[in-house]
Design an enzyme around this catalytic site. Structure first.
Site, PDB file in Angstrom:
ATOM      1  N   HIS A  63       8.288 -15.180   9.886  1.00 13.99           N
ATOM      2  CA  HIS A  63       8.919 -14.839   8.612  1.00 13.99           C
ATOM      3  C   HIS A  63      10.435 -15.014   8.713  1.00 13.99           C
ATOM      4  O   HIS A  63      11.152 -14.076   9.062  1.00 13.99           O
ATOM      5  CB  HIS A  63       8.597 -13.390   8.234  1.00 13.99           C
ATOM      6  N   GLY A  99       5.169  -2.954  10.673  1.00 14.46           N
ATOM      7  CA  GLY A  99       4.362  -4.079  10.191  1.00 14.46           C
ATOM      8  C   GLY A  99       3.601  -3.616   8.974  1.00 14.46           C
ATOM      9  O   GLY A  99       3.772  -4.156   7.880  1.00 14.46           O
ATOM     10  N   PRO A 100       2.751  -2.554   9.144  1.00 11.68           N
ATOM     11  CA  PRO A 100       2.165  -1.962   7.934  1.00 11.68           C
ATOM     12  C   PRO A 100       3.303  -1.404   7.072  1.00 11.68           C
ATOM     13  O   PRO A 100       4.012  -0.488   7.490  1.00 11.68           O
ATOM     14  CB  PRO A 100       1.278  -0.838   8.494  1.00 11.68           C
ATOM     15  N   LEU A 101       3.508  -1.966   5.903  1.00 12.33           N
ATOM     16  CA  LEU A 101       4.728  -1.688   5.150  1.00 12.33           C
ATOM     17  C   LEU A 101       4.819  -0.224   4.730  1.00 12.33           C
ATOM     18  O   LEU A 101       3.837   0.401   4.371  1.00 12.33           O
ATOM     19  CB  LEU A 101       4.826  -2.608   3.935  1.00 12.33           C
ATOM     20  N   GLY A 131       8.304  -4.500  -0.319  1.00 14.04           N
ATOM     21  CA  GLY A 131       6.946  -4.068  -0.005  1.00 14.04           C
ATOM     22  C   GLY A 131       6.898  -2.644   0.511  1.00 14.04           C
ATOM     23  O   GLY A 131       5.978  -1.886   0.185  1.00 14.04           O
ATOM     24  N   ASN A 174      15.649  -8.320  -2.360  1.00 18.51           N
ATOM     25  CA  ASN A 174      15.670  -9.776  -2.605  1.00 18.51           C
ATOM     26  C   ASN A 174      14.719 -10.209  -3.714  1.00 18.51           C
ATOM     27  O   ASN A 174      14.662 -11.390  -4.066  1.00 18.51           O
ATOM     28  CB  ASN A 174      15.398 -10.559  -1.304  1.00 18.51           C
ATOM     29  N   HIS A 189       9.417 -16.804   2.731  1.00 13.86           N
ATOM     30  CA  HIS A 189       9.048 -15.471   3.204  1.00 13.86           C
ATOM     31  C   HIS A 189       8.292 -15.518   4.528  1.00 13.86           C
ATOM     32  O   HIS A 189       8.705 -14.894   5.503  1.00 13.86           O
ATOM     33  CB  HIS A 189       8.183 -14.740   2.161  1.00 13.86           C
ATOM     34  N   GLU A 226      -0.218  13.850   2.834  1.00 13.80           N
ATOM     35  CA  GLU A 226      -0.818  13.555   4.142  1.00 13.80           C
ATOM     36  C   GLU A 226      -0.306  12.257   4.752  1.00 13.80           C
ATOM     37  O   GLU A 226      -0.048  12.184   5.956  1.00 13.80           O
ATOM     38  CB  GLU A 226      -2.351  13.500   4.032  1.00 13.80           C
ATOM     39  N   HIS A 275     -15.368  16.879  -0.228  1.00 17.76           N
ATOM     40  CA  HIS A 275     -14.577  17.543   0.811  1.00 17.76           C
ATOM     41  C   HIS A 275     -15.326  17.659   2.144  1.00 17.76           C
ATOM     42  O   HIS A 275     -14.783  18.203   3.098  1.00 17.76           O
ATOM     43  CB  HIS A 275     -14.153  18.935   0.340  1.00 17.76           C
TER      44      HIS A 275
END
Length: 662
Positions: A29, A118-120, A157, A186, A260, A409, A471
């Site tokens: 990227h 990495g996980p936004l 993101g 951006n 990107h 959470e 639950h």
């Protein structure tokens, strides 16, 4: 050379290292590093407090690249600043097997990477935890030893992901004024312009949650510097909305989604070199620019030396305690406190829910480990995670040891990772086990990063009763046991709860989940034993004098059912044994001989757990009997539910007899 020209050339060094590394890897990227290079240059050369020769110095500023796909920005910086783990060779091996320069920054791969991103949005959540940890530590050790900022570079993101709302609203509420988020505004995501999918006024959103907000041209070094100075002076956390052009300098791809997540290609790179006046070979940084970066790397070493002097001037006890906590070592009195309490439990044989047992155990733990920081996602009275030692942390008082995370959470779990990564604290928190679904991305990352983070998760089965199937966890034991390097505990009574807490605290290298009951359970361990039997993952709770015809395996609340079934089988003249299984993961770590002895050779093997069967065949084999759930729960008093779903002593006994008669 003017200051502006020098800045531009230093920023271009980042841009072209990123361009060249992505091109060589044929993957990556380049857009973010090209667009955010000006921001990074100002931050790292003028503001960030760090020492490349002592990358883990406790009072360094933290920099979190939340938009982890732009990893080459960080790797370029670490090389340019002289971090030993990131020589030029590492950049040339970007995204290759064994390289420290993984596709996204991986904590532990090289010094200078503060967290795995990495996980936004996760990085933003981690940074909130780091900022909380900084305030907690400052309160305990004073500004002389703890006084640093947490900076985040976040992308569109990161702000779109739901976790960002939980993280930013918590930060605003707690007035984390040393948290500075720079938004790489951006306007581009993978699918194209952000306007395709989002119309949010992000600045207004942050302001609504109590943030100081600033707007700046992300390619104007003086403007960026002025904004960071304003942010440092604020009594609130700050969002700096920095308007940038993704892929800055690329003649045809700048400002588009094409830059990107793909290499620029030879033609575009040649055009970019011409546009930005960078006539150098791939991976070549002119000596004067590299020198300027290396000098920037040394700039902060003075701050480290000054801090070291202040640290040396502190009294011996303060220094020893500061270093112990930052090493992650438990205090000397911990083990003895556990043994003493275990003796007491053997004498008193209390009957209580394991969530109440956990509270009692925490009362002991929090008395001897001052660095534990508790919390709950608005379920304090249900999770029992607050003890006499843990006064609440408030926006104006960080002397406490308990964080009311609110109904957040996702944000809570990410912040706990940040606290653990910061060092000096042991975070634990509470929630319902069903909502591990909301915590799971962060729990997985804690496991990936080897972080000691402890999740107390109560209401662990149909045993919670009337709240019903929404639950009642059914598949969650199996789902959490599936995460590598996570230890999932399901203790059967207060003694096992104590042992599981001890194991969670002693494990410096990974997270733990304690799944605890709402319903009362009798004490199963009738005599004192100093050894931590739960450390084996599974152990024989009741042995048979004769060769056992039946072995019953169970975890948590179902151990009581297993013991009752055992007694009935023995009364009927059938030799039986009971194995308690508090942790699959720890059992797998035992020797082959131990595992074989525990599983045994009974012709009939039965597992009892108020969850799905997945995973239990390890103990009972494909032809073993399973007494548990095959679908979702229902709403009713818990004893009726156990009867309704056939998870009872009678069901175990009947299944065993039927198999023996077959």
């Amino acid at each position: 050379m003017s200051d502006l020209e020098k800045h531009q050339r230093m920023a271009n060094a980042i841009r072209f290292l990123a361009i060249d590394a992505v091109e060589q890897a044929k993957s990556g990227h380049p857009g973010l590093p090209m667009g955010a290079a000006d921001i990074a240059t100002v931050l790292f050369t003028e503001f960030l407090k760090f020492d490349p020769t002592a990358p883990n110095w406790a009072d360094r500023d933290r920099f979190v690249l939340s938009a982890g796909h732009g990893s080459m920005l960080l790797y370029s910086l670490l090389y340019l600043l002289g971090y030993e783990d990131f020589p030029l060779e590492e950049l040339k091996n970007f995204r290759q097997l064994g390289a420290k320069t993984a596709g996204h920054p991986e904590f532990g791969h090289g010094a200078g990477i503060e967290t795995t991103t990495g996980p936004l949005g996760q990085g933003l959540g981690n940074a909130v935890g780091m900022a909380i940890a900084e305030r907690l530590q400052e309160e305990r050790f004073g500004k002389e030893l703890v006084n640093h900022y947490t900076y985040v570079l976040a992308g569109d993101g990161c702000l779109m992901e739901g976790i960002s709302q939980e993280a930013l609203s918590l930060a605003g509420h707690l007035k984390l004024n040393k948290l500075i988020v720079i938004w790489d505004d951006n306007g581009i995501s993978i699918d194209g312009a952000v306007s395709i999918t989002d119309s949010t006024d992000q600045v207004a959103r942050f302001a609504a949650s109590g943030w100081n907000t600033l707007n700046v041209d992300g390619h104007d070094p003086d403007g960026i510097a002025a904004a960071i100075r304003q942010a440092q002076a604020s009594d609130k956390p700050t969002l700096i909305a920095a308007k940038t052009t993704i892929g800055f300098g690329a003649p045809t791809k700048a400002g588009t989604a094409k830059v990107h997540g793909a290499p620029l290609g030879a033609e575009e790179i040649a055009g970019t070199r011409e546009t930005l006046n960078w006539p150098h070979e791939p991976f070549e940084v002119p000596s004067d620019i590299l020198d300027a970066w290396r000098i920037a790397g040394l700039r902060s070493a003075h701050a480290h030396k000054d801090w070291q002097k202040r640290f040396n001037d502190a009294d011996t006890e303060t220094r020893a305690e500061f270093e112990r906590r930052n090493r992650g070592d438990l205090p000397a009195g911990f083990e003895q406190a556990v043994i003493d309490y275990k003796k007491k439990l053997a004498e008193e044989q209390p009957t209580m829910a394991t969530r109440k047992a956990s509270e009692a155990v925490l009362g002991v733990i929090n008395g001897v480990i001052p660095e534990t920081i508790g919390g709950s996602a608005d379920l304090t009275g249900s999770n029992n995670t607050k003890t006499a030692q843990t006064n609440p942390v408030t926006p104006d008082d960080f002397s406490g040891r308990y964080i009311h995370y609110g109904i957040r959470e996702h944000g809570m779990a990410a912040a706990m990772n940040g606290m653990a990564l910061h060092g000096g604290l042991i975070p634990y928190s509470g929630g319902f086990l069903i909502f591990s679904d909301y915590c799971r991305p962060s729990i997985r990352l804690a496991a990936l990063m080897n972080q000691r983070v402890i999740h107390v998760m109560t209401h662990d089965s149909i045993g919670l009763g009337e709240d019903g199937p929404t639950h009642q966890p059914v598949e969650h034991f199996a789902a959490l046991r599936a995460i590598p390097n996570l230890t999932f505990f399901r203790p059967a009574d207060i003694t096992e709860t104590l042992e599981c807490w001890q194991l969670s605290l002693e494990n410096k290298d990974g997270p733990s989940v304690l799944a605890l009951t709402r319903q009362n359970l009798p004490s199963q361990r009738k005599t004192f034993e100093e050894k931590n039997l739960s450390a084996n993952g599974a152990y024989v709770l009741i042995e048979s004098e004769d060769d056992a015809a039946v072995t019953i395996f169970a975890s948590g609340s179902e151990v009581e059912i297993a013991v009752d079934a055992h007694n009935e089988l023995v009364d009927a003249g059938i030799a039986a044994r009971v194995v308690s299984v508090p942790s699959f993961e720890l059992f797998e770590a035992q020797s082959a001989d131990y595992k074989e002895a525990v599983i045994g050779s009974s012709p009939v093997k039965i597992a009892v757990e108020a969850g799905i069967r997945m995973g239990w065949d390890r103990f009972i084999g494909n032809d073993g009997l399973f007494i548990g759930m095959t679908g979702f729960g229902a709403s009713a008093p818990y004893k009726e539910l156990y009867e309704h779903f056939g998870i009872t002593k009678d069901a175990v006994v009947a299944a065993a007899k039927e198999k023996l008669d077959a």
